[in-house]
Design an enzyme around this catalytic site. Structure first.
Site, PDB file in Angstrom:
ATOM      1  N   ARG A  22      -4.738   0.715  -2.942  1.00  0.00           N
ATOM      2  CA  ARG A  22      -3.276   0.857  -3.127  1.00  0.00           C
ATOM      3  C   ARG A  22      -2.942   1.961  -4.141  1.00  0.00           C
ATOM      4  O   ARG A  22      -2.015   1.836  -4.939  1.00  0.00           O
ATOM      5  CB  ARG A  22      -2.644  -0.458  -3.601  1.00  0.00           C
TER       6      ARG A  22
ATOM      7  N   SER B  30       4.770  -6.928  -1.327  1.00  0.00           N
ATOM      8  CA  SER B  30       4.052  -7.441  -2.504  1.00  0.00           C
ATOM      9  C   SER B  30       4.560  -6.716  -3.741  1.00  0.00           C
ATOM     10  O   SER B  30       4.500  -5.491  -3.810  1.00  0.00           O
ATOM     11  CB  SER B  30       2.548  -7.190  -2.361  1.00  0.00           C
TER      12      SER B  30
ATOM     13  N   GLU C  32       3.649  -3.105  -8.066  1.00  0.00           N
ATOM     14  CA  GLU C  32       3.235  -2.167  -7.004  1.00  0.00           C
ATOM     15  C   GLU C  32       4.320  -1.147  -6.642  1.00  0.00           C
ATOM     16  O   GLU C  32       4.032   0.051  -6.566  1.00  0.00           O
ATOM     17  CB  GLU C  32       2.804  -2.949  -5.755  1.00  0.00           C
TER      18      GLU C  32
HETATM   19  P1  FAD Z   1       9.583   4.640  -0.226  1.00  0.00           P
HETATM   20  O1  FAD Z   1       9.845   3.274  -0.724  1.00  0.00           O
HETATM   21  O2  FAD Z   1      10.731   5.433   0.245  1.00  0.00           O
HETATM   22  O3  FAD Z   1       8.822   5.463  -1.381  1.00  0.00           O
HETATM   23  C1  FAD Z   1       7.734   4.884  -2.059  1.00  0.00           C
HETATM   24  C2  FAD Z   1       7.169   5.919  -3.038  1.00  0.00           C
HETATM   25  O4  FAD Z   1       6.587   6.987  -2.313  1.00  0.00           O
HETATM   26  C3  FAD Z   1       8.247   6.556  -3.910  1.00  0.00           C
HETATM   27  O5  FAD Z   1       7.703   6.813  -5.179  1.00  0.00           O
HETATM   28  C4  FAD Z   1       8.565   7.853  -3.207  1.00  0.00           C
HETATM   29  O6  FAD Z   1       9.043   8.875  -4.067  1.00  0.00           O
HETATM   30  C5  FAD Z   1       7.210   8.233  -2.633  1.00  0.00           C
HETATM   31  N1  FAD Z   1       7.340   9.000  -1.392  1.00  0.00           N
HETATM   32  C6  FAD Z   1       7.962   8.618  -0.261  1.00  0.00           C
HETATM   33  N2  FAD Z   1       7.848   9.582   0.677  1.00  0.00           N
HETATM   34  C7  FAD Z   1       7.155  10.597   0.089  1.00  0.00           C
HETATM   35  C8  FAD Z   1       6.724  11.872   0.531  1.00  0.00           C
HETATM   36  N3  FAD Z   1       7.003  12.305   1.760  1.00  0.00           N
HETATM   37  N4  FAD Z   1       6.037  12.654  -0.327  1.00  0.00           N
HETATM   38  C9  FAD Z   1       5.753  12.230  -1.579  1.00  0.00           C
HETATM   39  N5  FAD Z   1       6.131  11.030  -2.055  1.00  0.00           N
HETATM   40  C10 FAD Z   1       6.823  10.226  -1.225  1.00  0.00           C
HETATM   41  N6  FAD Z   1       2.346  -1.796   1.778  1.00  0.00           N
HETATM   42  C11 FAD Z   1       1.038  -1.888   2.100  1.00  0.00           C
HETATM   43  O7  FAD Z   1       0.213  -1.101   1.614  1.00  0.00           O
HETATM   44  N7  FAD Z   1       0.592  -2.847   2.951  1.00  0.00           N
HETATM   45  C12 FAD Z   1       1.419  -3.732   3.527  1.00  0.00           C
HETATM   46  O8  FAD Z   1       0.974  -4.572   4.297  1.00  0.00           O
HETATM   47  C13 FAD Z   1       2.805  -3.672   3.195  1.00  0.00           C
HETATM   48  N8  FAD Z   1       3.671  -4.572   3.708  1.00  0.00           N
HETATM   49  C14 FAD Z   1       4.976  -4.531   3.338  1.00  0.00           C
HETATM   50  C15 FAD Z   1       5.853  -5.496   3.849  1.00  0.00           C
HETATM   51  C16 FAD Z   1       7.184  -5.481   3.488  1.00  0.00           C
HETATM   52  C17 FAD Z   1       8.106  -6.554   4.031  1.00  0.00           C
HETATM   53  C18 FAD Z   1       7.679  -4.485   2.614  1.00  0.00           C
HETATM   54  C19 FAD Z   1       9.131  -4.443   2.246  1.00  0.00           C
HETATM   55  C20 FAD Z   1       6.822  -3.531   2.092  1.00  0.00           C
HETATM   56  C21 FAD Z   1       5.466  -3.543   2.451  1.00  0.00           C
HETATM   57  N9  FAD Z   1       4.552  -2.594   1.947  1.00  0.00           N
HETATM   58  C22 FAD Z   1       3.236  -2.668   2.296  1.00  0.00           C
HETATM   59  C23 FAD Z   1       5.015  -1.562   1.028  1.00  0.00           C
HETATM   60  C24 FAD Z   1       5.642  -0.334   1.737  1.00  0.00           C
HETATM   61  O9  FAD Z   1       6.103  -0.662   3.012  1.00  0.00           O
HETATM   62  C25 FAD Z   1       4.650   0.833   1.863  1.00  0.00           C
HETATM   63  O10 FAD Z   1       4.203   1.222   0.593  1.00  0.00           O
HETATM   64  C26 FAD Z   1       5.268   2.042   2.561  1.00  0.00           C
HETATM   65  O11 FAD Z   1       4.291   3.020   2.761  1.00  0.00           O
HETATM   66  C27 FAD Z   1       6.440   2.652   1.792  1.00  0.00           C
HETATM   67  O12 FAD Z   1       7.065   3.597   2.626  1.00  0.00           O
HETATM   68  P2  FAD Z   1       8.545   4.086   2.372  1.00  0.00           P
HETATM   69  O13 FAD Z   1       8.789   5.237   3.269  1.00  0.00           O
HETATM   70  O14 FAD Z   1       9.493   2.974   2.463  1.00  0.00           O
HETATM   71  O15 FAD Z   1       8.430   4.602   0.858  1.00  0.00           O
HETATM   72  P1  NAP Z   2      -3.455 -13.361   2.648  1.00  0.00           P
HETATM   73  O1  NAP Z   2      -4.139 -13.150   3.947  1.00  0.00           O
HETATM   74  O2  NAP Z   2      -2.735 -14.652   2.400  1.00  0.00           O
HETATM   75  O3  NAP Z   2      -4.480 -13.095   1.458  1.00  0.00           O
HETATM   76  C1  NAP Z   2      -4.013 -13.116   0.105  1.00  0.00           C
HETATM   77  C2  NAP Z   2      -4.683 -12.041  -0.678  1.00  0.00           C
HETATM   78  O4  NAP Z   2      -6.078 -12.268  -0.625  1.00  0.00           O
HETATM   79  C3  NAP Z   2      -4.436 -10.651  -0.132  1.00  0.00           C
HETATM   80  O5  NAP Z   2      -3.775  -9.937  -1.119  1.00  0.00           O
HETATM   81  C4  NAP Z   2      -5.804 -10.083   0.202  1.00  0.00           C
HETATM   82  O6  NAP Z   2      -6.091  -8.842  -0.429  1.00  0.00           O
HETATM   83  C5  NAP Z   2      -6.779 -11.068  -0.396  1.00  0.00           C
HETATM   84  N1  NAP Z   2      -7.876 -11.322   0.553  1.00  0.00           N
HETATM   85  C6  NAP Z   2      -7.891 -12.242   1.525  1.00  0.00           C
HETATM   86  N2  NAP Z   2      -9.096 -12.237   2.133  1.00  0.00           N
HETATM   87  C7  NAP Z   2      -9.818 -11.270   1.556  1.00  0.00           C
HETATM   88  C8  NAP Z   2     -11.160 -10.795   1.729  1.00  0.00           C
HETATM   89  N3  NAP Z   2     -11.972 -11.323   2.636  1.00  0.00           N
HETATM   90  N4  NAP Z   2     -11.582  -9.793   0.959  1.00  0.00           N
HETATM   91  C9  NAP Z   2     -10.780  -9.270   0.048  1.00  0.00           C
HETATM   92  N5  NAP Z   2      -9.538  -9.689  -0.188  1.00  0.00           N
HETATM   93  C10 NAP Z   2      -9.046 -10.684   0.556  1.00  0.00           C
HETATM   94  O7  NAP Z   2      -2.448 -12.145   2.379  1.00  0.00           O
HETATM   95  P2  NAP Z   2      -0.966 -11.896   2.836  1.00  0.00           P
HETATM   96  O8  NAP Z   2      -0.102 -11.907   1.638  1.00  0.00           O
HETATM   97  O9  NAP Z   2      -0.593 -12.739   4.017  1.00  0.00           O
HETATM   98  O10 NAP Z   2      -1.072 -10.390   3.334  1.00  0.00           O
HETATM   99  C11 NAP Z   2      -1.894 -10.064   4.446  1.00  0.00           C
HETATM  100  C12 NAP Z   2      -2.291  -8.605   4.372  1.00  0.00           C
HETATM  101  O11 NAP Z   2      -1.124  -7.781   4.415  1.00  0.00           O
HETATM  102  C13 NAP Z   2      -3.013  -8.241   3.073  1.00  0.00           C
HETATM  103  O12 NAP Z   2      -3.982  -7.283   3.362  1.00  0.00           O
HETATM  104  C14 NAP Z   2      -1.923  -7.655   2.217  1.00  0.00           C
HETATM  105  O13 NAP Z   2      -2.394  -6.678   1.309  1.00  0.00           O
HETATM  106  C15 NAP Z   2      -1.002  -7.017   3.256  1.00  0.00           C
HETATM  107  N6  NAP Z   2       0.396  -7.039   2.784  1.00  0.00           N
HETATM  108  C16 NAP Z   2       0.745  -6.141   1.833  1.00  0.00           C
HETATM  109  C17 NAP Z   2       2.045  -6.088   1.362  1.00  0.00           C
HETATM  110  C18 NAP Z   2       2.450  -5.045   0.350  1.00  0.00           C
HETATM  111  O14 NAP Z   2       3.630  -4.875   0.116  1.00  0.00           O
HETATM  112  N7  NAP Z   2       1.530  -4.337  -0.258  1.00  0.00           N
HETATM  113  C19 NAP Z   2       3.000  -6.966   1.864  1.00  0.00           C
HETATM  114  C20 NAP Z   2       2.597  -7.885   2.824  1.00  0.00           C
HETATM  115  C21 NAP Z   2       1.294  -7.913   3.281  1.00  0.00           C
HETATM  116  P3  NAP Z   2      -5.525  -7.429   0.105  1.00  0.00           P
HETATM  117  O15 NAP Z   2      -4.086  -7.427  -0.270  1.00  0.00           O
HETATM  118  O16 NAP Z   2      -6.319  -6.467  -0.683  1.00  0.00           O
HETATM  119  O17 NAP Z   2      -5.770  -7.340   1.572  1.00  0.00           O
END
Ligand code: FAD
Ligand code: NAP
Length: 340
Positions: A164, A240, A336
């Site tokens: 991340r 998250s 995050e």
């Molecule tokens: P923004 O929110 O618009 O921007 C995020 C950051 O990136 C800001 O600092 C912005 O300045 C910068 N940025 C945006 N575009 C550019 C660009 N073109 N060049 C340089 N910088 C830029 N993330 C995960 O990793 N895994 C997930 O499973 C996941 N699930 C999510 C679920 C939900 C319901 C939500 C709301 C979010 C989730 N996220 C997840 C987080 C998010 O969706 C991601 O990080 C996504 O990539 C953000 O994209 P955005 O265009 O909305 O970025």
């Molecule tokens: P989940 O499956 O309930 O698991 C909870 C957490 O445990 C996750 O954060 C995941 O890490 C970790 N995990 C589970 N099994 C693992 C393994 N075998 N090895 C290492 N780490 C493990 O998670 P959830 O909340 O429903 O999300 C599912 C997936 O979607 C996850 O990968 C999560 O990162 C992603 N997600 C991300 C966001 C975001 O905004 N960043 C939002 C929603 C969902 P990891 O997070 O490293 O996978």
């Protein structure tokens, strides 16, 4: 031509549903418009905020500068050995891109289906889910380097993608605006089904995780997410809110003495990943509210803006949680999304 709007509401541009406005706003659809916007910000002494889908930001207040909204579109593909090389504009929607790729028979990123936001933001935090990270398919990014005042390409290695994290959150924070992303995808329909929750879902639905088609994996991930994650429109959130903390092996061993049931995963670099959700839940925060905002009852690290709270309400809740986790476990949670 560059179009600048003044005093624009950002309510529809952040998934947390925070009411805030920006002094100036420009929707960018070309490299030329981007350069003009940056020049405008410089000439007027304005800070800039590069915006994609607004799904990973917290607006702590009104933004006193120029929002540069990345809206460039375009996808092109060329054949490479065993697959396809894609060039995708930053303003494309990530989920729509993945669905398009699946339709074409291009595989590798299906576990990242249904993540909100833009293609340009995906490398910023090396998006990851269900056992796959963008780093597994990213070839390069191109964009505008503000320090050098020129367009340049960074290889995947130069992006320093980590858990991340990337150089765009570190040394190149606010310095590099991604305009295009290069991806390498495969024709071979081989899926990654190692993530436990995904595996279990497939088995429960009569699929063999070893033989399942990537298209079925995408459907499974989309179904799990729809069932587990709050609906963005009904319960505005930024996904998250806390990263899973990485601690040293020694620190993890110490913690496991006091909390033997603690969820933890050793990482390839020797650190140990802890589950932020478990830590927050143990501190009793799951389902609790603080004023207009609260912690989702099913997802302990998803903070929800229930009643049109401001960024400061969200950050006060985050601070309270961070404080409790630090006190109980000696572990520092990191936020995050990017706070502005
Ligand atoms: P923004 O929110 O618009 O921007 C995020 C950051 O990136 C800001 O600092 C912005 O300045 C910068 N940025 C945006 N575009 C550019 C660009 N073109 N060049 C340089 N910088 C830029 N993330 C995960 O990793 N895994 C997930 O499973 C996941 N699930 C999510 C679920 C939900 C319901 C939500 C709301 C979010 C989730 N996220 C997840 C987080 C998010 O969706 C991601 O990080 C996504 O990539 C953000 O994209 P955005 O265009 O909305 O970025
Ligand atoms: P989940 O499956 O309930 O698991 C909870 C957490 O445990 C996750 O954060 C995941 O890490 C970790 N995990 C589970 N099994 C693992 C393994 N075998 N090895 C290492 N780490 C493990 O998670 P959830 O909340 O429903 O999300 C599912 C997936 O979607 C996850 O990968 C999560 O990162 C992603 N997600 C991300 C966001 C975001 O905004 N960043 C939002 C929603 C969902 P990891 O997070 O490293 O996978």
């Amino acid at each position: 031509m560059l179009e600048i709007a003044k005093n624009v509401s950002l309510l529809d541009h952040n998934t947390l549903g925070v009411t805030a406005q920006t002094y100036a706003y420009s929707a960018i659809d070309s490299d030329g418009a981007l350069r003009d916007a940056l020049q405008y910000a410089e000439q007027h002494g304005l800070p800039s905020l590069v915006l994609g889908g607004g799904s990973n930001i917290v607006l702590s207040d009104d933004f006193p500068g120029l929002v540069i909204h990345m809206r460039q579109r375009g996808i092109s593909a060329s054949t490479i050995d065993g697959g396809v090389a894609l060039r995708v504009a930053a303003g494309e929607n990530w989920d729509a891109l993945l669905r398009y790729c699946l339709d074409q028979g291009w595989y590798g990123l299906e576990n990242l289906i249904a993540i909100p936001g833009s293609v340009g933001a995906a490398p910023v935090q090396n998006i990851g889910a269900y056992g796959v990270e963008l780093s597994q398919c990213l070839a390069w990014v191109e964009g505008w380097d503000r320090r050098l005042g020129e367009r340049r390409r960074l290889s995947a290695e130069q992006c320093q993608l980590a858990y991340r994290d990337s150089i765009f959150k570190g040394a190149l924070r606010d310095q590099f605006i991604i305009t295009e992303v290069g991806l390498h995808l495969r024709h071979r329909a081989q899926a990654n089904t190692e993530y436990p929750a995904l595996r279990q879902f497939l088995i429960e639905h009569g699929e063999s995780p070893e033989e399942v088609h990537p298209r079925v994996v995408a459907q499974a991930v989309a179904a799990i997410r729809a069932a587990k994650l709050p609906d963005l429109h009904a319960e505005p959130n930024a996904g998250s809110f806390f990263k899973n903390p990485l601690v040293s092996a020694d620190a993890a061993t110490q913690l496991l003495i006091d909390f033997p049931e603690m969820a933890h995963w050793p990482m390839p670099d020797g650190q140990v990943k802890l589950a932020a959700a478990w830590l927050v839940d143990q501190c009793g925060w799951k389902g609790r509210r603080l004023g207009p905002v609260g912690v989702h009852p099913k997802q302990a690290i998803v903070l929800v803006n229930y009643q049109q709270g401001r960024g400061e309400d969200i950050l006060a809740l985050a601070d309270a949680i961070i404080g409790d986790v630090a006190q109980r476990f000696g572990v520092q949670l990191a936020i995050e999304p990017r706070v502005y």
